[in-house]
Scaffold this active site. Structure first.
Site, PDB file in Angstrom:
ATOM      1  N   TYR A 192       0.825  -1.215   0.000  1.00  0.00           N
ATOM      2  CA  TYR A 192       0.000   0.000   0.000  1.00  0.00           C
ATOM      3  C   TYR A 192       0.858   1.264   0.000  1.00  0.00           C
ATOM      4  CZ  TYR A 192      -4.759  -1.826   0.513  1.00  0.00           C
ATOM      5  OH  TYR A 192      -5.981  -2.405   0.297  1.00  0.00           O
ATOM      6  N   LYS A 223       6.312 -13.931   5.711  1.00  0.00           N
ATOM      7  CA  LYS A 223       7.171 -14.667   4.781  1.00  0.00           C
ATOM      8  C   LYS A 223       8.632 -14.350   5.098  1.00  0.00           C
ATOM      9  CE  LYS A 223       7.511 -17.438   1.208  1.00  0.00           C
ATOM     10  NZ  LYS A 223       7.245 -18.888   1.376  1.00  0.00           N
ATOM     11  N   ASP A 268       2.611 -19.078   3.297  1.00  0.00           N
ATOM     12  CA  ASP A 268       2.104 -20.118   2.402  1.00  0.00           C
ATOM     13  C   ASP A 268       1.578 -21.304   3.187  1.00  0.00           C
ATOM     14  OD1 ASP A 268       4.834 -20.257   3.066  1.00  0.00           O
ATOM     15  OD2 ASP A 268       5.270 -21.641   1.439  1.00  0.00           O
ATOM     16  N   ASP A 275      -4.208  -9.525   2.318  1.00  0.00           N
ATOM     17  CA  ASP A 275      -5.117  -9.464   1.169  1.00  0.00           C
ATOM     18  C   ASP A 275      -5.458 -10.874   0.702  1.00  0.00           C
ATOM     19  OD1 ASP A 275      -6.653  -8.319  -0.781  1.00  0.00           O
ATOM     20  OD2 ASP A 275      -4.991  -7.615  -2.007  1.00  0.00           O
TER      21      ASP A 275
END
Length: 425
Positions: A151, A221, A287, A311
């Site tokens: 963003y 991540k 993930d 998201d």
């Protein structure tokens, strides 16, 4: 009626009068249909719950196509001023302008008002069609960081002068070998700060403690992006231990005990923490977490994550409980009190003014707004009535097409049914 503004007290607690003024944006496309239905339900629930003592005075503010047609601006400065002044507002879906300028009206509002938490509860209502076998196991709240990461991303097109300058700088500091095709590469930079990460995780932990939930899971991540996503994890653990002390037990503590005294001692400490009712703060690679949504969603209660991860996770989780049409959302700054509650779906312009679409996303966002205001009785009555309406298979076209023996209702009729069920309750 003596209507007043909602204010934030010096103690950090909202002051909500009995007749608050709440700004709204009806939205584009199907926005007017779903807003009209949602407003009727919200007003009826407040009237019934508080026997006329409380009432919302709605104040329209403009954004999107309606604003552009009337003012020539997609997001007028006056709208942002109103949202700032009145603290709490609600909005329908907005069109993203085509071409230059604002990339997204929703993102622009979040950035301008510093609404650093995108709050997305994910919960299944009995009878809602779902692609998973046990949607009832999905019941968690996502705290998605709302002002950094992509963003606030900085991008340079391939072949641009900016990209060439950035590549030259990368080469200068010794990172050029990582760029596989330097002459044809576009570049993106994602800023992730300690301050932004800490305030997001802090809000998630406070929410979990206030609602007596068992875990906060930091999703990241960091195994690949060591200093951005990895920093988010590290800073999250640090704020948990520094500011919440013996109210929490973190996986970092577990690791330290394991290193010092062995795994059995670490497991015993974790078991004792759970028995003492401490909040467990852990972390999950992004993930892997997307797998866990399907495999073991019951293991999670509050999720704290960065913008892009959030998201993906929000929409994937919403699909497990029936889709984005029934997924509510809010954008909140817990420090200033500013909050914008919103439908999470798009404008679906070809269905505009057809009175056919499901208003549940916006309506449940209104329920979140009532909860934020402390009007819990009205909030619960809507949620219970909505659940009964769906369980009785009296639904709009999206659910009707996925159910057997359902009754098809228009948007306005769906609102009528919910109001009837509130009255019966």
């Amino acid at each position: 009626m003596n209507s007043q503004k909602i204010t934030m007290g010096a103690d950090g607690i909202l002051n909500v009068p009995d007749h608050p003024i709440i700004p709204f944006i009806e939205g584009d496309g199907i926005g007017p249909d779903v807003w009209t239905a949602s407003k009727r339900v919200l007003d009826a629930a407040v009237e019934i719950a508080y026997k006329g003592k409380r009432r919302i005075e709605w104040k329209e503010m403009l954004a999107g196509e309606k604003a552009f047609n009337q003012t020539g601006q997609w997001l007028p400065a006056e709208t942002l001023d109103i949202a700032r002044e009145y603290l709490v507002s609600i909005k329908g879906p907005l069109t993203t302008p085509v071409g230059g300028g604002i990339r997204s009206l929703n993102v622009a509002m979040r950035q301008e008002l510093d609404l650093y938490v995108c709050l997305r509860p994910v919960k299944w209502y009995k009878g809602v069609p779902s692609p998973v076998v046990h949607p009832e196991k999905v019941n968690f709240v996502i705290f998605r960081e709302n002002t950094e990461d992509i963003y606030a991303g900085i991008e340079y097109a391939n072949g641009s002068e900016e990209a060439k300058k950035l590549l030259a700088f990368i080469n200068e500091i010794g990172g050029g070998k990582k760029v596989r095709f330097p002459e044809s590469s576009a570049f993106g930079i994602k800023p992730v700060s300690k301050d932004g990460s800490e305030r997001l995780v802090r809000s998630a932990i406070k929410y979990a403690l206030e609602h007596k939930l068992p875990t906060v899971s930091i999703v990241h991540k960091g195994n690949i992006m060591k200093f951005t996503e990895g920093g988010f994890k590290i800073w999250g653990y640090e704020v948990a231990e520094r500011e919440f002390g013996d109210k929490v037990f973190t996986w970092e503590q577990w690791e330290r005990i394991k290193k010092a005294d062995g795994e059995d001692a670490a497991n015993a400490a974790l078991k004792n923490a759970k028995a003492a009712g401490k909040l467990i703060v852990n972390d999950v690679i992004a993930d892997n977490f997307l797998q866990q949504i399907l495999l073991a969603p019951q293991d999670y209660s509050v999720i704290a994550t960065l913008n892009l991860n959030g998201d993906y996770i929000s929409d994937a989780a919403a699909a497990a409980v029936g889709g984005i049409g029934i997924a509510p959302g809010a954008n909140i700054n817990y420090i200033t009190g500013h909050a914008v509650f919103e439908a999470t779906h798009g404008t679906a312009p070809r269905f505009a003014n057809t009175n056919t679409m499901n208003p549940s996303s916006l309506l449940l966002s209104g329920v979140m707004m009532l909860e934020y205001m402390g009007w819990l009785e009205a909030a619960r009555s809507i949620e219970e009535a909505l659940a009964v309406t769906i369980m009785r298979k009296r639904v709009t076209i999206d659910f009707y097409n996925l159910m057997n023996d359902a009754t098809l209702l228009k948007t306005s009729e769906f609102a009528d049914e919910i109001i009837k069920n509130i009255q019966e309750k």
